[in-house]
Each structure stands twice: as structure tokens, then as C-alpha cells.
Design an enzyme around this catalytic site. Sequence first.
Site, PDB file in Angstrom:
ATOM      1  N   TRP A 199       2.167 -34.831   8.179  1.00 18.89           N
ATOM      2  CA  TRP A 199       1.868 -35.672   7.016  1.00 18.89           C
ATOM      3  C   TRP A 199       0.573 -35.186   6.366  1.00 18.89           C
ATOM      4  O   TRP A 199       0.500 -35.042   5.143  1.00 18.89           O
ATOM      5  CB  TRP A 199       1.728 -37.140   7.423  1.00 18.89           C
ATOM      6  CG  TRP A 199       1.654 -38.081   6.247  1.00 18.89           C
ATOM      7  CD1 TRP A 199       2.672 -38.797   5.699  1.00 18.89           C
ATOM      8  CD2 TRP A 199       0.488 -38.398   5.452  1.00 18.89           C
ATOM      9  NE1 TRP A 199       2.242 -39.521   4.618  1.00 18.89           N
ATOM     10  CE2 TRP A 199       0.900 -39.308   4.443  1.00 18.89           C
ATOM     11  CE3 TRP A 199      -0.832 -37.993   5.497  1.00 18.89           C
ATOM     12  CZ2 TRP A 199       0.017 -39.814   3.489  1.00 18.89           C
ATOM     13  CZ3 TRP A 199      -1.728 -38.496   4.540  1.00 18.89           C
ATOM     14  CH2 TRP A 199      -1.293 -39.401   3.554  1.00 18.89           C
ATOM     15  N   THR A 259       9.982 -37.331   7.060  1.00 22.34           N
ATOM     16  CA  THR A 259       8.772 -36.518   7.004  1.00 22.34           C
ATOM     17  C   THR A 259       8.793 -35.452   8.093  1.00 22.34           C
ATOM     18  O   THR A 259       8.432 -34.291   7.857  1.00 22.34           O
ATOM     19  CB  THR A 259       7.529 -37.420   7.169  1.00 22.34           C
ATOM     20  OG1 THR A 259       7.574 -38.448   6.189  1.00 22.34           O
ATOM     21  CG2 THR A 259       6.245 -36.627   7.006  1.00 22.34           C
ATOM     22  N   ARG A 303      19.628 -36.626   3.202  1.00 23.37           N
ATOM     23  CA  ARG A 303      20.406 -37.536   2.359  1.00 23.37           C
ATOM     24  C   ARG A 303      19.652 -37.835   1.070  1.00 23.37           C
ATOM     25  O   ARG A 303      18.431 -37.731   1.006  1.00 23.37           O
ATOM     26  CB  ARG A 303      20.665 -38.847   3.109  1.00 23.37           C
ATOM     27  CG  ARG A 303      21.545 -38.706   4.332  1.00 23.37           C
ATOM     28  CD  ARG A 303      21.429 -39.911   5.233  1.00 23.37           C
ATOM     29  NE  ARG A 303      20.068 -40.067   5.724  1.00 23.37           N
ATOM     30  CZ  ARG A 303      19.501 -41.228   5.993  1.00 23.37           C
ATOM     31  NH1 ARG A 303      20.171 -42.360   5.827  1.00 23.37           N
ATOM     32  NH2 ARG A 303      18.269 -41.277   6.455  1.00 23.37           N
ATOM     33  N   PHE A 308      18.149 -44.231  10.331  1.00 26.85           N
ATOM     34  CA  PHE A 308      17.705 -45.265  11.251  1.00 26.85           C
ATOM     35  C   PHE A 308      17.586 -44.710  12.673  1.00 26.85           C
ATOM     36  O   PHE A 308      17.263 -43.544  12.869  1.00 26.85           O
ATOM     37  CB  PHE A 308      18.603 -46.498  11.166  1.00 26.85           C
ATOM     38  CG  PHE A 308      18.509 -47.200   9.841  1.00 26.85           C
ATOM     39  CD1 PHE A 308      17.282 -47.618   9.345  1.00 26.85           C
ATOM     40  CD2 PHE A 308      19.633 -47.434   9.063  1.00 26.85           C
ATOM     41  CE1 PHE A 308      17.181 -48.259   8.115  1.00 26.85           C
ATOM     42  CE2 PHE A 308      19.542 -48.083   7.842  1.00 26.85           C
ATOM     43  CZ  PHE A 308      18.311 -48.498   7.368  1.00 26.85           C
ATOM     44  N   ALA A 343      22.905 -45.645   7.672  1.00 29.58           N
ATOM     45  CA  ALA A 343      23.418 -45.585   9.037  1.00 29.58           C
ATOM     46  C   ALA A 343      23.630 -46.953   9.659  1.00 29.58           C
ATOM     47  O   ALA A 343      24.273 -47.052  10.698  1.00 29.58           O
ATOM     48  CB  ALA A 343      22.479 -44.770   9.920  1.00 29.58           C
ATOM     49  N   LYS A 380      11.309 -49.740   0.710  1.00 32.34           N
ATOM     50  CA  LYS A 380      10.628 -48.465   0.879  1.00 32.34           C
ATOM     51  C   LYS A 380       9.778 -48.053  -0.320  1.00 32.34           C
ATOM     52  O   LYS A 380       8.662 -47.580  -0.175  1.00 32.34           O
ATOM     53  CB  LYS A 380      11.648 -47.351   1.158  1.00 32.34           C
ATOM     54  CG  LYS A 380      12.214 -47.374   2.571  1.00 32.34           C
ATOM     55  CD  LYS A 380      13.065 -46.131   2.799  1.00 32.34           C
ATOM     56  CE  LYS A 380      13.551 -46.063   4.231  1.00 32.34           C
ATOM     57  NZ  LYS A 380      14.346 -44.838   4.487  1.00 32.34           N
ATOM     58  N   PHE A 391      -1.466 -40.885  14.253  1.00 25.50           N
ATOM     59  CA  PHE A 391      -2.306 -41.665  13.348  1.00 25.50           C
ATOM     60  C   PHE A 391      -3.743 -41.591  13.864  1.00 25.50           C
ATOM     61  O   PHE A 391      -3.976 -41.391  15.062  1.00 25.50           O
ATOM     62  CB  PHE A 391      -1.842 -43.125  13.282  1.00 25.50           C
ATOM     63  CG  PHE A 391      -0.633 -43.351  12.417  1.00 25.50           C
ATOM     64  CD1 PHE A 391      -0.764 -43.948  11.174  1.00 25.50           C
ATOM     65  CD2 PHE A 391       0.631 -42.960  12.839  1.00 25.50           C
ATOM     66  CE1 PHE A 391       0.356 -44.157  10.365  1.00 25.50           C
ATOM     67  CE2 PHE A 391       1.753 -43.164  12.039  1.00 25.50           C
ATOM     68  CZ  PHE A 391       1.607 -43.764  10.801  1.00 25.50           C
ATOM     69  N   LYS A 415      10.754 -40.164  10.158  1.00 24.57           N
ATOM     70  CA  LYS A 415      11.879 -39.267  10.491  1.00 24.57           C
ATOM     71  C   LYS A 415      12.116 -38.232   9.388  1.00 24.57           C
ATOM     72  O   LYS A 415      12.256 -37.038   9.668  1.00 24.57           O
ATOM     73  CB  LYS A 415      13.123 -40.121  10.735  1.00 24.57           C
ATOM     74  CG  LYS A 415      14.287 -39.372  11.329  1.00 24.57           C
ATOM     75  CD  LYS A 415      15.336 -40.307  11.858  1.00 24.57           C
ATOM     76  CE  LYS A 415      15.978 -41.137  10.750  1.00 24.57           C
ATOM     77  NZ  LYS A 415      15.284 -42.378  10.416  1.00 24.57           N
TER      78      LYS A 415
END
Length: 554
Positions: free
Chosen positions: A407, A71, A92, A299, A271, A103, A379, A69
Site C-alpha cells: 500500500w 491491493t 473483477r 470476500f 462472491a 466501499k 499497519f 485483497k
Amino acid sequence: MTTDLAIARAATLRPIAEIAARAGIPEEALEPHGRFKAKLDPARIPDSGRTGALVLVTGISPTAAGEGKTTTTIGLGDALNALGTKAMICLREPSLGPCFGVKGGATGGGRAQVAPMEEINLHFTGDFHAITSANNLLSAMVDNHIHWGNALGLDQRRVTWRRAIDMNDRALRDVLVGLGGMPNGLPREDGFDITVASEVMAILCLARDLEDLQERLGRIIVGQRRDGSSVTAADLKAHGAMAALLREAMFPNLVQTLEGSPALVHGGPFANIAHGCNSVAATRLGLRLADVVVTEAGFGADLGGEKFCDIKCRLAGLAPSACVVVATVRALKLHGGVARANLDREDAAAVRRGVVNLQRHVENMRLFGLPVVMALNEFTSDTEAEFAVVREAMAPLGAEVVLCTHWADGAAGATELARAVMRLIEGGTARFAPIYPDAMPLEDKVRSIARKIYRASEVNFPPAVHARLKRFEEAGYGHFPVCIAKTQYSFSADPALLGAPTGHVLPVREVRLSAGAGFIVVICGEVMTMPGLPRSPAAERIHLDAEGRIEGLF
């Protein structure tokens, strides 16, 4: 595989004054923190008369496979700028809790990152330290007031204000303070929340300006007297000093993406246990500076997306123009029951089982009157047959599916997403509205979210919770929105219930009044406002190399 940290270090960053100038920010509004980040004073930035379009990026219920999200938010902002649309990214700030917990970092990934990556992920400009200090100053003044005679008559059994620390530390959830005899104060039960769950964080994120910040801090309720009347931070004369600690933290932070797009990174509530959005001050500033502001909410759309609409936009008077819902084929397979070890294998049937989660999130965002585009992060193991399942599922909902490779490819990998978003903005079909009115009773507000967003059959309010909500209404807080705290992994309160469950019961465990922030926190199931570290925390892999550089952030 090249890591996010290696990619970030290989990038050539521009001086922050250059990024500011490109964004239309005058030098006098800039307070540099080193070469590549700065605080901004909105009062020193002339009003251009511009009112940009606001785009929300949200996602499906998160999984261990990751969705991307943040990214996507960064890649979309880069792509819009590359196409000639003046765009600002609003994110954020990362919390140290997830950085050292699961993470390991939260600044995007691959070619779609904000930088300087290590500094943003760790101490950044000190905002979280200031919020923690302001929170704990109030705690200290509560106990000090009781120690020196308690002139306000605060019942120490009814102190509701908790301490805070920006770290996952389950041992601090419930503590005893004041032990060791009379010199150390009166013993009482207390506890810690992670800083992102502090009401001070919510206040900073929702305050319009410094004056509003100080007034909101004064409205914080720290506890009750024996007669049930409230004692506030203003009663303790603490709010002025708290505001002084937060003065610099209130200014939004300017950084850049790896491709040179400006990004405002400010505020950081979770969140699942808070409202999960960046600061109103940063969002409003972005809308003054850019034609399009791309922001994220934490989230899944059932948490951050709902709270963005029902809390942030309601309280700040914002009206988003479009919504992007993010997913990956791999995450949909997990929702479809595939083991993580088997995600690289083609399984269109599992995608079909799991895509119901995506469908519900898209349906929910449309309940708020928002046109939706679906960003499917690619991917190498994904197949055309799996993509086809997602397109087929989105067709009845009128949501375009766009494959994204930002990405690996940066802005070029989100060009089609940017074009799709601009079509939604220019189409002007947004009819934004929260899903419940201010005047609705508090319990009905919770039921509205549970039934419309979570598809629950009922909400279980224990007698003590029912009575407490009635007291909030009697005290004049019935018009507040509700901020539901629950697991992020499911529409239900059970993290193991994946996909799109229906007919479940939402169990409310506790409710808290955040009078300064302006909402009621409704804690459901077993979610904690102080997380714990996992069995193998990311902190175990973070270290300094022989040259003193940070390794292990990803």
C-alpha cells in the site's frame, strides 16, 4: 493521510498501446477506449504456446477494518514483474452498488492500484450497462410474449426471471409490474437483483467465447408452463439479441497498475450472492500472455475461494498452482472481539483469539490441494508481538507468513511475497481438486461445503427446497455445482458469529436454477440478491469539485 484517489491522480500513466505491447498484445487486437483503457479481442492475439501458472488471492472473513485483497493482488503482480517474472493481473470490475454504498471504490489502494481509478470505478467500458440491458431485454420479452397471446403457455405465476440494476436499492427487491390496465400488460409479481447477481453476469464470466455465450444465454430458464415444463430464452428467441448487446462486453478490458503492470479487469459477480470471480475469458487470455497470472476471488476464502475452486476452475478446466490468503492484524483483532475504536492498541491476546479465522481459511484452501502463503498487510500500529502470534498459528499448517507494505511502497513492499509465491509454484506441490464430485446429489454437495468449509453440523432444507432440488436432478441438472449465497462476515449464516464457529446449522431459504451459467444458487439465511444502502452511504461523500473532478472515491 493521502487518499487513494490523490495517489492515483499523481501517477503518470502510459498509453494503453504501450502497456499492450509490453504484454505481447498486437495492435490489431486492441480496441482503445480513450488513452488508458482498451478492449481486447482474444481471437486476434496469436497463441504463444505459453501456459502460465495461476495464483489465487483470497482472504479471511472480511471485517470493517479491511484486509486488502485487491491491493495485495495488484502489489503481488507488480512485484513479480519487478523481479523479472512476466505477470498478468486479473481482477473483477467494480459494481456501482458498493462504490455508492460502503466501499466508495474497488480498484486497490495506495501505491497498489489499477488505473484510471475514477473511470474503472464508475462506467468503465460499459460492460455492466450491457449486462443490465441484456438482462432487462429478456424481462421485456417475457412480458411482451404474455401480452401478445402467450403462445408458449408460460404460466405468469411461475415466471422466475427477474429484472436487474447495478445499484443497491432495497425498494426494488419485490415489485408489481403490469399495473394500469390492459395496455400495460398483465399484472404479476416481479423483482430486481443487483446486476452482479444476474445470471447474465455469471454467463459472461464463465463463457469461453461468443459462440458459447450465445448458447448459454439460450439455456436461461425464464419460468414454467402449467405442466411444469421449462420455457427458455431460446424459446422466446431472445438469446440472439442478448448476445448482440453483450458482444463488446465479452471482450476483456486492459488497464494498468500505477507501476505499469498490465491488468485484465473483466466481469464482476459478488462472491456472497454469486460466484465472485473475474471472467474465464480474461483468465485464459492472461495464461496465454504471462508466466504467472494473479487473480482474486471475492470476500473470504469460504465464499470466493471455494467458488473459484468448485465452480470456475471446475467448469473452465483450470488448475491453480498456489494460493495467497490475506489478513491484517487489525482484522484478526476484530474477530477476537476488539471494538473498532481500540484497534490501534497492542493486543496479542485478541489476535490469538481471532487468528482461528485465518487458520480455518488456510486449512480450507489446503483441502483443495493448494499450497498456501499468508500475506499479512502491515499497519503502523501493528507490533512484533502481534506478528509473532500469527506466525505461531501458521507454523503447524506449513504456511509461511510474509509481511507486506505494498500500500505504501508499491512493488517493493510485496517483493518477499512474490518470492514466496514463486517458491510455491516452482515447488510443484499443488494437487488441485474440487471438494465434491459432479455425480454427488445436490443436497450432499451443499452438505459437503457446509461441513468441510463452514464446519456446520447440519443443513436445514425446508420441504419446498428439498422438492425443488429433486426436480432439478430429475430434469438433468444434478451434475451442476452449487453456488452458496450467504453472509460474507461469518463461516455461518449469522453475520455476528465471528471467528471460527463450529456446530452451527446452515439454513437454506431458497434455491434457483442458473441453467445457462451451469450451477445451482443456494440462498441461505437472510442474505439478499439486491443489497440496500447503509445508513450513511459513500454516495453522500462523492461529488465534483470546482474544476469538475470527482472527489470522494477511495
